[in-house]
Design a protein around this motif. Structure first.
Motif, PDB file in Angstrom:
ATOM      1  N   ASP A 109       0.825  -1.207   0.000  1.00  0.00           N
ATOM      2  CA  ASP A 109       0.000   0.000   0.000  1.00  0.00           C
ATOM      3  C   ASP A 109       0.860   1.259   0.000  1.00  0.00           C
ATOM      4  O   ASP A 109       0.561   2.230  -0.696  1.00  0.00           O
ATOM      5  N   GLU A 110       1.940   1.250   0.780  1.00  0.00           N
ATOM      6  CA  GLU A 110       2.843   2.399   0.816  1.00  0.00           C
ATOM      7  C   GLU A 110       3.502   2.623  -0.542  1.00  0.00           C
ATOM      8  O   GLU A 110       3.613   3.757  -1.013  1.00  0.00           O
ATOM      9  N   ALA A 111       3.931   1.548  -1.170  1.00  0.00           N
ATOM     10  CA  ALA A 111       4.537   1.666  -2.495  1.00  0.00           C
ATOM     11  C   ALA A 111       3.511   2.180  -3.496  1.00  0.00           C
ATOM     12  O   ALA A 111       3.815   3.023  -4.344  1.00  0.00           O
ATOM     13  N   SER A 112       2.281   1.692  -3.388  1.00  0.00           N
ATOM     14  CA  SER A 112       1.207   2.128  -4.262  1.00  0.00           C
ATOM     15  C   SER A 112       0.953   3.623  -4.125  1.00  0.00           C
ATOM     16  O   SER A 112       0.850   4.344  -5.115  1.00  0.00           O
ATOM     17  N   ALA A 113       0.851   4.088  -2.894  1.00  0.00           N
ATOM     18  CA  ALA A 113       0.606   5.510  -2.656  1.00  0.00           C
ATOM     19  C   ALA A 113       1.717   6.363  -3.262  1.00  0.00           C
ATOM     20  O   ALA A 113       1.452   7.407  -3.875  1.00  0.00           O
ATOM     21  N   ALA A 114       2.957   5.915  -3.118  1.00  0.00           N
ATOM     22  CA  ALA A 114       4.081   6.664  -3.673  1.00  0.00           C
ATOM     23  C   ALA A 114       4.030   6.711  -5.198  1.00  0.00           C
ATOM     24  O   ALA A 114       4.452   7.697  -5.808  1.00  0.00           O
ATOM     25  N   ALA A 166       3.265  16.964  -4.790  1.00  0.00           N
ATOM     26  CA  ALA A 166       2.417  18.164  -4.826  1.00  0.00           C
ATOM     27  C   ALA A 166       0.976  17.832  -4.422  1.00  0.00           C
ATOM     28  O   ALA A 166       0.350  18.595  -3.677  1.00  0.00           O
ATOM     29  N   GLU A 167       0.462  16.707  -4.887  1.00  0.00           N
ATOM     30  CA  GLU A 167      -0.898  16.302  -4.516  1.00  0.00           C
ATOM     31  C   GLU A 167      -0.987  16.004  -3.021  1.00  0.00           C
ATOM     32  O   GLU A 167      -1.971  16.361  -2.370  1.00  0.00           O
ATOM     33  N   TYR A 168       0.037  15.382  -2.475  1.00  0.00           N
ATOM     34  CA  TYR A 168       0.063  15.085  -1.046  1.00  0.00           C
ATOM     35  C   TYR A 168       0.085  16.370  -0.230  1.00  0.00           C
ATOM     36  O   TYR A 168      -0.649  16.526   0.753  1.00  0.00           O
ATOM     37  N   ARG A 205      -2.751  20.481   3.190  1.00  0.00           N
ATOM     38  CA  ARG A 205      -3.244  21.843   3.384  1.00  0.00           C
ATOM     39  C   ARG A 205      -4.773  21.829   3.564  1.00  0.00           C
ATOM     40  O   ARG A 205      -5.301  22.596   4.366  1.00  0.00           O
ATOM     41  N   GLU A 206      -5.451  20.966   2.846  1.00  0.00           N
ATOM     42  CA  GLU A 206      -6.903  20.922   2.923  1.00  0.00           C
ATOM     43  C   GLU A 206      -7.411  20.428   4.267  1.00  0.00           C
ATOM     44  O   GLU A 206      -8.476  20.841   4.714  1.00  0.00           O
ATOM     45  N   VAL A 207      -6.683  19.531   4.909  1.00  0.00           N
ATOM     46  CA  VAL A 207      -7.159  18.977   6.176  1.00  0.00           C
ATOM     47  C   VAL A 207      -6.566  19.682   7.397  1.00  0.00           C
ATOM     48  O   VAL A 207      -6.971  19.397   8.515  1.00  0.00           O
TER      49      VAL A 207
END
Length: 95
Positions: free
Chosen positions: A74-79, A85-87, A92-94
């Motif tokens: 899952d961690e590799a997938s997220a990366a 920039a999206e992260y 910033r949104e939360v």
């Protein structure tokens, strides 16, 4: 678009991606002995992207999907799926 990039990444690594009916509740599989990812053809588009990323995570670590190793996939997938920039924007949104 990200899906196409992940497919190209698989191709670059020599990993075959196929689509099969895996039934309900199974999104995908990685077969290390065959260097092959199987995606459930029943998946929605968003499920295809996250599942391909997850299974590619297993491929990067050269492991079949055992429960204890799913977090690392899952961690590799997220990366692979979420850019820096999206992260940062999500943080910033939360905040």
């Amino acid at each position: 678009m990200k899906f196409d990039l992940l497919l190209q990444h698989c191709a670059d690594l020599g990993i075959e991606v196929s689509y099969e009916d895996l039934g309900l509740g199974r999104f995908g599989e990685y077969h290390d002995d065959e260097l092959r990812i199987v995606l459930n053809r029943r998946n929605r588009a968003d499920q295809m992207l996250s599942t391909l990323g997850h299974e590619l995570g297993h491929a990067v670590w050269r492991e079949n999907g055992k429960t204890a190793r799913c977090a690392r996939a899952d961690e590799a997938s997220a990366a692979l799926i979420i850019s820096i920039a999206e992260y940062a924007e999500a943080e910033r949104e939360v905040a």
